[in-house]
Design a protein around this motif. Structure first.
Motif, short mmCIF file in Angstrom:
data_model
loop_
_atom_site.label_atom_id
_atom_site.label_comp_id
_atom_site.label_asym_id
_atom_site.label_seq_id
_atom_site.Cartn_x
_atom_site.Cartn_y
_atom_site.Cartn_z
N LEU A 14 0.83 -1.21 0.00
CA LEU A 14 0.00 0.00 0.00
C LEU A 14 0.87 1.26 0.00
N LEU A 15 1.92 1.24 0.80
CA LEU A 15 2.79 2.41 0.91
C LEU A 15 3.67 2.61 -0.32
N SER A 16 3.80 1.58 -1.13
CA SER A 16 4.56 1.74 -2.38
C SER A 16 3.75 2.52 -3.41
N ARG A 17 2.44 2.57 -3.22
CA ARG A 17 1.56 3.28 -4.16
C ARG A 17 1.27 4.71 -3.73
N HIS A 18 1.11 4.89 -2.39
CA HIS A 18 0.70 6.20 -1.87
C HIS A 18 1.35 6.45 -0.52
N GLU A 19 1.55 7.71 -0.21
CA GLU A 19 1.96 8.10 1.13
C GLU A 19 0.69 8.12 1.99
N LEU A 20 0.71 7.42 3.13
CA LEU A 20 -0.49 7.28 3.95
C LEU A 20 -0.17 7.46 5.43
N THR A 21 -1.19 7.85 6.19
CA THR A 21 -1.08 7.95 7.65
C THR A 21 -1.56 6.65 8.27
N VAL A 22 -1.32 6.50 9.56
CA VAL A 22 -1.81 5.31 10.28
C VAL A 22 -3.33 5.24 10.19
N ASN A 23 -3.99 6.38 10.34
CA ASN A 23 -5.46 6.39 10.26
C ASN A 23 -5.95 5.91 8.90
N GLU A 24 -5.29 6.36 7.85
CA GLU A 24 -5.69 5.93 6.51
C GLU A 24 -5.44 4.43 6.33
N GLU A 45 12.45 0.23 11.11
CA GLU A 45 13.73 -0.29 11.63
C GLU A 45 14.52 -1.01 10.54
N GLU A 46 13.81 -1.64 9.62
CA GLU A 46 14.46 -2.32 8.50
C GLU A 46 14.75 -1.37 7.35
N LYS A 47 14.41 -0.10 7.54
CA LYS A 47 14.65 0.97 6.56
C LYS A 47 13.93 0.74 5.24
N LEU A 48 12.76 0.09 5.32
CA LEU A 48 11.95 -0.12 4.12
C LEU A 48 10.99 1.03 3.87
N ILE A 49 10.64 1.75 4.94
CA ILE A 49 9.76 2.90 4.80
C ILE A 49 10.37 4.09 5.54
N VAL A 50 9.90 5.27 5.17
CA VAL A 50 10.30 6.50 5.84
C VAL A 50 9.04 7.23 6.26
N GLU A 51 9.21 8.12 7.24
CA GLU A 51 8.07 8.91 7.69
C GLU A 51 8.35 10.39 7.51
N ARG A 52 7.28 11.13 7.32
CA ARG A 52 7.36 12.57 7.20
C ARG A 52 6.32 13.14 8.15
N ARG A 53 6.74 14.09 8.97
CA ARG A 53 5.82 14.71 9.91
C ARG A 53 5.25 15.98 9.29
N ALA A 54 3.95 16.12 9.45
CA ALA A 54 3.24 17.33 9.01
C ALA A 54 2.31 17.71 10.15
N GLY A 55 2.75 18.64 10.99
CA GLY A 55 1.97 18.97 12.18
C GLY A 55 2.00 17.79 13.13
N SER A 56 0.84 17.33 13.54
CA SER A 56 0.77 16.18 14.44
C SER A 56 0.62 14.85 13.68
N TRP A 57 0.56 14.92 12.36
CA TRP A 57 0.40 13.72 11.54
C TRP A 57 1.74 13.20 11.08
N ARG A 58 1.82 11.88 10.97
CA ARG A 58 2.99 11.22 10.39
C ARG A 58 2.53 10.51 9.13
N HIS A 59 3.22 10.81 8.06
CA HIS A 59 2.91 10.21 6.77
C HIS A 59 4.01 9.21 6.44
N TYR A 60 3.61 8.03 6.00
CA TYR A 60 4.57 6.96 5.71
C TYR A 60 4.56 6.64 4.23
#
Length: 69
Positions: A14-24, A45-60
């Motif tokens: 899913l994350l390979s297609r779109h940047e998503l939050t935990v809620n999404e 931890e395996e460095k397969l995904i990265v996160e970006r913070r936008a305010g209080s949201w984290r996008h993966y």
């Protein structure tokens, strides 16, 4: 080994297609947020995904540097 878990593999796909939050991700997969967060932690931890913070949201998203060419 990390991707042998069906849930982590699904999240990564899913994350390979779109940047998503935990809620999404919770809405899409119908899984509990704590469970998703735990799987995301392992993927980070395996460095397969990265996160970006936008305010209080984290996008993966998938780390493009880790994708095979």
């Amino acid at each position: 080994r990390t991707l042998s878990d069906e849930t982590r593999f699904r999240l990564l796909r899913l994350l390979s297609r779109h940047e998503l939050t935990v809620n999404e991700l919770a809405s899409i997969t119908q899984l509990a947020q704590p469970r998703i967060s735990n799987h995301l932690k392992i993927l980070r931890e395996e460095k397969l995904i990265v996160e970006r913070r936008a305010g209080s949201w984290r996008h993966y998203r998938v780390d493009p540097d880790q994708l095979p060419e």
